[in-house]
Scaffold this motif. Structure first.
Motif, PDB file in Angstrom:
ATOM      1  N   CYS A  63      -0.129  -2.184 -10.634  1.00  0.00           N
ATOM      2  CA  CYS A  63      -1.333  -1.373 -10.417  1.00  0.00           C
ATOM      3  C   CYS A  63      -1.384  -0.172 -11.346  1.00  0.00           C
ATOM      4  O   CYS A  63      -2.050   0.808 -11.051  1.00  0.00           O
ATOM      5  N   THR A 101       5.573  -4.224  -7.867  1.00  0.00           N
ATOM      6  CA  THR A 101       4.420  -3.672  -7.148  1.00  0.00           C
ATOM      7  C   THR A 101       3.832  -2.484  -7.892  1.00  0.00           C
ATOM      8  O   THR A 101       2.612  -2.350  -8.020  1.00  0.00           O
ATOM      9  N   ARG A 110       2.536   1.786  -3.472  1.00  0.00           N
ATOM     10  CA  ARG A 110       1.594   2.252  -4.479  1.00  0.00           C
ATOM     11  C   ARG A 110       1.171   3.690  -4.224  1.00  0.00           C
ATOM     12  O   ARG A 110       0.958   4.460  -5.158  1.00  0.00           O
ATOM     13  N   THR A 124      -2.946  -7.595  -6.786  1.00  0.00           N
ATOM     14  CA  THR A 124      -2.449  -7.403  -5.433  1.00  0.00           C
ATOM     15  C   THR A 124      -2.107  -8.736  -4.799  1.00  0.00           C
ATOM     16  O   THR A 124      -1.064  -8.872  -4.127  1.00  0.00           O
ATOM     17  N   THR A 179       0.829  -1.207   0.000  1.00  0.00           N
ATOM     18  CA  THR A 179       0.000   0.000   0.000  1.00  0.00           C
ATOM     19  C   THR A 179       0.863   1.257   0.000  1.00  0.00           C
ATOM     20  O   THR A 179       0.582   2.227  -0.724  1.00  0.00           O
TER      21      THR A 179
END
Length: 226
Positions: A196, A192, A124, A212, A121
């Motif tokens: 996204c 990562t 991102r 994810t 998290t």
């Protein structure tokens, strides 16, 4: 003779009255601080607004000062160039508080999946957010050395914090698949971010959730292989 103090405009003016201990009184200190903060904020705000429409390579300092409503002298009082202003704008993405929250060492009772989710998290939010300024800088980094250096600084700040976290995990029993932790963290971070990218996840509803899961599995198997 009255002492002088340099103002953001580059001019000098008489300093205000001083207290018995030689320090300035509040009567002149607060307005100067507020005026300086306002000018710096106006410049950064103007730069962000302009970057929504134009790449940094097409922006002149004159355009930034016109948008901000300040003089060129005021701009160069705070920043050496448009790139140093851009650096300050981007470094605001990776404040100490943000790094501490996302990439702190494992908290007591925090599970490995929860730790991985927190790191993903954070990566991102900092490196893959749908932010026009950040996207523009990433796109320009390949042909503008100044921007490449700024982007690298932001990425390095995050990499260093994650490496420190992973090093602590090694002492707690983690077994990374590579002893070159910085290189391993960079690979995982790149995966990562790539997982996204808005253009890639918009085509299929729920695809981001599956991505994810896949990225989390990469972190799990790279640091805590079965």
């Amino acid at each position: 003779m009255l002492a002088t103090r340099r103002q953001p405009s580059g001019t000098c003016c008489p300093a205000g009255p001083t207290a018995p201990d030689g320090s300035s009184t509040g009567r002149d200190r607060t307005p100067i601080t507020n005026r300086g903060d306002h000018a710096r904020t106006a410049i950064l705000t103007a730069l962000r607004e302009l970057l929504d429409r134009n790449p940094i390579s097409e922006l002149a300092v004159q355009a930034i000062t016109r948008q901000a409503g300040v003089t060129r002298t005021a701009f160069y009082f705070y920043f050496e160039s448009k790139y140093s202003a851009l650096a300050e704008l981007l470094h605001g993405r990776t404040t100490a508080a943000m790094l501490d929250q996302s990439f702190a060492l494992r908290a007591q009772g925090e599970s490995t999946p929860a730790l991985i989710a927190r790191v993903i998290t954070g990566i991102r939010a900092a490196l893959a957010a749908d932010d026009p300024v950040w996207a523009s800088c990433r796109a320009s980094a390949g042909y503008e050395p100044e921007i490449a250096g700024i982007v690298a600084d932001v990425e390095d700040a995050i990499t260093q914090r994650i490496v420190a976290m992973v090093s602590a995990e090694v002492h707690q029993g983690a077994q990374p698949i590579s002893t070159d932790l910085p290189a391993l963290v960079r690979v995982l971070t790149t995966a990562t971010v790539a997982g996204c990218a808005p253009a890639r996840v918009a085509a299929q509803p729920g695809h981001l959730d599956r991505t994810t899961d896949a990225v989390a599995a990469l972190w799990q198997n790279a640091l805590w292989p079965s």
